[in-house]
Design a protein around this motif. Structure first.
Motif, mmCIF file in Angstrom:
data_model
loop_
_atom_site.group_PDB
_atom_site.id
_atom_site.type_symbol
_atom_site.label_atom_id
_atom_site.label_comp_id
_atom_site.label_asym_id
_atom_site.label_seq_id
_atom_site.Cartn_x
_atom_site.Cartn_y
_atom_site.Cartn_z
ATOM 1 N N TYR A 64 -10.568 -14.294 118.691
ATOM 2 C CA TYR A 64 -9.990 -13.720 117.237
ATOM 3 C C TYR A 64 -10.253 -12.240 117.272
ATOM 4 O O TYR A 64 -9.646 -11.664 116.447
ATOM 5 C CB TYR A 64 -11.110 -14.368 116.357
ATOM 6 N N LYS A 67 -6.992 -11.084 118.870
ATOM 7 C CA LYS A 67 -5.993 -11.431 117.937
ATOM 8 C C LYS A 67 -5.786 -10.399 116.649
ATOM 9 O O LYS A 67 -4.722 -9.835 116.146
ATOM 10 C CB LYS A 67 -6.030 -12.883 117.334
ATOM 11 N N TYR A 68 -6.866 -10.216 115.999
ATOM 12 C CA TYR A 68 -7.057 -9.081 114.803
ATOM 13 C C TYR A 68 -6.627 -7.872 115.293
ATOM 14 O O TYR A 68 -6.103 -7.208 114.561
ATOM 15 C CB TYR A 68 -8.556 -9.358 114.430
ATOM 16 N N SER A 70 -4.405 -6.913 117.538
ATOM 17 C CA SER A 70 -3.150 -6.860 118.030
ATOM 18 C C SER A 70 -2.404 -6.797 116.654
ATOM 19 O O SER A 70 -1.236 -6.162 116.812
ATOM 20 C CB SER A 70 -2.759 -8.154 118.815
ATOM 21 N N GLN A 71 -2.862 -7.533 115.654
ATOM 22 C CA GLN A 71 -2.170 -7.384 114.468
ATOM 23 C C GLN A 71 -2.382 -6.133 113.581
ATOM 24 O O GLN A 71 -1.605 -5.811 113.095
ATOM 25 C CB GLN A 71 -2.629 -8.483 113.629
#
Length: 73
Positions: A64, A67-68, A70-71
């Motif tokens: 996560y 993921k965070y 990359s966002q």
């Protein structure tokens, strides 16, 4: 940012180890014989999986976090 992730993981690992080691071991009741007193079941079945659950938790944190990141980029 990578340094912060390693600090977070190190801190979480340290607390996980401290929590696992904080559980006192209880002596076997009786005179030490192998007599059949009790059900033979562990006190808490989740105790067998503490290490596996810790590894899975660290994997979720890394997933996560990436993921965070990359966002956000």
């Amino acid at each position: 940012m990578k340094n912060n992730i390693s600090k977070l993981l190190s801190t979480l690992f340290l607390f996980a180890v401290l929590l696992v080691k904080a559980i006192p071991s209880t002596p076997v009741p009786g005179d030490g014989s192998t007599g059949g007193s009790g059900t033979g079941e562990p006190a808490a079945p989740i105790d067998m999986y503490v290490y596996v659950l810790s590894i899975i938790a660290v994997m979720f944190i890394v997933f996560y976090t990436k993921k965070y990141k990359s966002q956000k980029a």
